[in-house]
Motif scaffolding. Structure first.
Motif, short mmCIF file in Angstrom:
data_model
loop_
_atom_site.label_atom_id
_atom_site.label_comp_id
_atom_site.label_asym_id
_atom_site.label_seq_id
_atom_site.Cartn_x
_atom_site.Cartn_y
_atom_site.Cartn_z
N ILE A 282 6.55 5.28 17.58
CA ILE A 282 6.48 5.00 16.14
C ILE A 282 5.43 3.92 15.93
CG2 ILE A 282 7.76 4.34 14.07
CD1 ILE A 282 10.35 4.94 15.61
N ALA A 283 4.48 4.18 15.05
CA ALA A 283 3.42 3.21 14.77
C ALA A 283 3.11 3.18 13.29
CB ALA A 283 2.16 3.55 15.57
N HIS A 284 2.62 2.04 12.82
CA HIS A 284 2.26 1.87 11.42
C HIS A 284 0.87 2.45 11.20
CE1 HIS A 284 1.54 0.00 7.51
NE2 HIS A 284 2.80 -0.41 7.49
N LEU A 285 0.76 3.36 10.25
CA LEU A 285 -0.54 3.99 9.98
C LEU A 285 -1.57 2.97 9.50
CD1 LEU A 285 0.90 7.19 8.34
CD2 LEU A 285 -0.63 7.21 10.30
N GLY A 286 -1.11 1.90 8.86
CA GLY A 286 -2.03 0.87 8.43
C GLY A 286 -2.70 0.16 9.59
N ALA A 287 -1.96 -0.06 10.68
CA ALA A 287 -2.56 -0.69 11.86
C ALA A 287 -3.62 0.21 12.48
CB ALA A 287 -1.47 -1.02 12.88
N ILE A 288 -3.34 1.52 12.49
CA ILE A 288 -4.32 2.47 13.02
C ILE A 288 -5.57 2.47 12.14
CG2 ILE A 288 -4.73 4.90 13.57
CD1 ILE A 288 -1.65 5.13 14.02
N ALA A 289 -5.38 2.51 10.82
CA ALA A 289 -6.50 2.49 9.89
C ALA A 289 -7.29 1.18 10.00
CB ALA A 289 -6.00 2.69 8.47
N ASN A 290 -6.60 0.08 10.22
CA ASN A 290 -7.30 -1.21 10.31
C ASN A 290 -8.12 -1.33 11.60
OD1 ASN A 290 -6.71 -2.41 7.84
ND2 ASN A 290 -4.72 -3.16 8.54
N CYS A 291 -7.73 -0.61 12.64
CA CYS A 291 -8.59 -0.56 13.84
C CYS A 291 -9.95 0.04 13.49
CB CYS A 291 -7.91 0.25 14.94
SG CYS A 291 -6.52 -0.57 15.75
N ILE A 292 -9.92 1.05 12.64
CA ILE A 292 -11.18 1.66 12.19
C ILE A 292 -12.04 0.64 11.47
CG2 ILE A 292 -12.20 3.48 10.76
CD1 ILE A 292 -9.51 5.02 11.10
N ALA A 293 -11.44 -0.10 10.55
CA ALA A 293 -12.19 -1.07 9.75
C ALA A 293 -12.79 -2.17 10.62
CB ALA A 293 -11.26 -1.68 8.69
N MET B 36 0.85 -1.20 0.00
CA MET B 36 0.00 0.00 0.00
C MET B 36 0.88 1.24 0.00
SD MET B 36 -3.00 1.10 2.71
CE MET B 36 -4.08 -0.22 2.18
N THR B 37 0.53 2.20 -0.81
CA THR B 37 1.28 3.45 -0.85
C THR B 37 0.90 4.34 0.31
OG1 THR B 37 -0.37 4.50 -2.27
CG2 THR B 37 1.42 3.32 -3.37
N SER B 38 1.63 5.43 0.47
CA SER B 38 1.40 6.30 1.61
C SER B 38 0.16 7.17 1.47
CB SER B 38 2.64 7.19 1.82
OG SER B 38 3.76 6.40 2.13
N GLU B 39 -0.28 7.42 0.24
CA GLU B 39 -1.35 8.40 0.02
C GLU B 39 -2.63 8.11 0.81
OE1 GLU B 39 0.60 7.21 -2.27
OE2 GLU B 39 1.58 9.00 -3.08
N PRO B 40 -3.07 6.83 0.93
CA PRO B 40 -4.31 6.59 1.69
C PRO B 40 -4.23 7.02 3.15
CG PRO B 40 -3.77 4.69 0.33
CD PRO B 40 -2.58 5.60 0.30
N PHE B 41 -3.03 7.19 3.67
CA PHE B 41 -2.86 7.54 5.06
C PHE B 41 -2.67 9.03 5.30
CE2 PHE B 41 -0.72 3.16 5.13
CZ PHE B 41 -1.93 2.51 5.34
N ASP B 42 -2.70 9.83 4.24
CA ASP B 42 -2.40 11.25 4.39
C ASP B 42 -3.37 11.95 5.33
OD1 ASP B 42 -0.24 11.00 2.73
OD2 ASP B 42 -1.19 11.93 0.98
#
Length: 350
Positions: free
Chosen positions: A327-338, A1-7
């Protein structure tokens, strides 16, 4: 996954991090959240314990769950001020001076915020100076550190700097840094979890039961806000959003997979509730890690330990340098939402 979805997620967390909110002095983040929720048109209020509570009405208003994320941060509290304007402080929550290092801190006075320098003393010393031990065989303690202000007692008093004044890392040092798909910053615990709450407030529509999203107060000093809320609101379950420490002692990996806790320092989490969250993660096609950790507590485990809720869980994102420059992975944060969106809409009423 690219960075843009996490902006957008990165931008929201950045705004939250830059709002000072040491335990018990959370006005700045409260104001930011109120403005955000007003624009969103959310149904929210602030209670007597300083919690900000968002209610999403469900189809069955006789049943309710809560998801919490604490809005307070760790720091220090002023103990005394000497005649030279040097400020002595002690920890507020799980803060350590060697984590912050020498540098600018902000003192949140009653009338003004003043900056000073957290200081440990000179290095070019012999055994006659207490700082020598810091170089040789032990870390610096709060009792040996001070804030150098170069201000008079009158100036400090005019700003309302006194015993009890809260101290946090200087705002210019707090601005988050982007490391690809990771975010690095002070106070990701728990500003990143507040960003998850805000996303849920936007995305959850017409759940099967009432959902309370609680930005809880004073968690770092005993889950005070969550205990107050859960004592007064009947809940079937409470899910706390948190960080989770990356350490060799735990089987947790960095990356986009959130962490579901089975146990922490306050006790066991509810296995049935955890099972529902695991089912929600599977339905959302999100990988999930499971861990039992020590030296940790959450709104959920503390509320369940004191009998305020029958079931509690803690969903977290793996974080390096917890209670430091995290330091945390933005994908893990986003996946908590999902996961939590799917849970609220499909599994919370089971």
């Amino acid at each position: 996954m690219t960075s843009e979805p996490f902006d957008r997620l990165f931008a929201t967390i950045s705004d939250l991090v830059l709002c000072h909110s040491p335990s018990g002095v959370e006005t700045e983040v409260n104001q930011w959240l109120s403005q955000y929720l007003d624009r969103l048109g959310a149904n929210y209020w602030q209670d007597s314990a300083d919690n900000l509570i968002i209610k999403i009405a469900g189809k069955n208003s006789e049943r309710a769950i809560a998801i919490t994320a604490h809005k307070d941060e760790i720091g220090a509290i002023v103990k005394s001020i000497n005649k030279q304007g040097q400020v002595s402080v002690r920890k507020l929550g799980g803060a350590f001076p060697w984590v912050y290092g020498e540098g600018v801190v902000d003192m949140l006075g009653d009338h003004a915020t003043l900056s000073g320098v957290l200081s440990f003393g000179s290095r070019h010393v012999s055994h006659e100076s207490p700082q020598k031990a810091q170089q040789d065989n032990r870390p610096v303690y709060w009792e040996e550190a001070w804030i150098e202000t170069k201000r008079s007692l009158e100036d400090l008093a005019a700003a309302g700097i006194r015993p009890g004044t809260r101290v946090v890392v200087g705002k210019h040092r707090k601005r988050p840094f982007r490391l690809g798909d990771h975010i690095a910053s002070y106070t990701l615990d728990n500003k990143a979890s507040i960003a998850i709450l805000l996303a849920l407030a936007e995305q959850i529509k017409a759940p099967p039961l009432d959902v309370y999203l609680v930005a809880s107060a004073k968690e770092e000093v005993g889950a005070v806000g969550a205990l107050y809320f859960s004592q007064r609101q009947t809940l079937e379950a409470l899910i706390a959003l948190e960080i989770c420490p990356l350490s060799r002692e735990y089987p947790i990996q960095d990356g986009p997979a959130p962490v579901l806790l089975s146990q922490d320092g306050y006790g066991l989490y509810d296995e049935d509730l955890n099972w529902q969250i695991r089912q929600a993660a599977e339905a959302a096609e999100v990988p999930l890690q499971i861990a039992a950790i020590a030296g940790f507590g959450s709104d959920g485990s503390i509320a369940m330990k004191f009998g305020h809720v029958p079931r509690a869980a803690c969903l977290a994102f793996a974080t390096e340098n917890t209670h430091g420059y995290e330091i945390a992975h933005l994908g893990a944060i986003a996946n908590c939402i999902a996961i939590l969106e799917r849970y609220c809409l499909a599994f919370a009423s089971l």
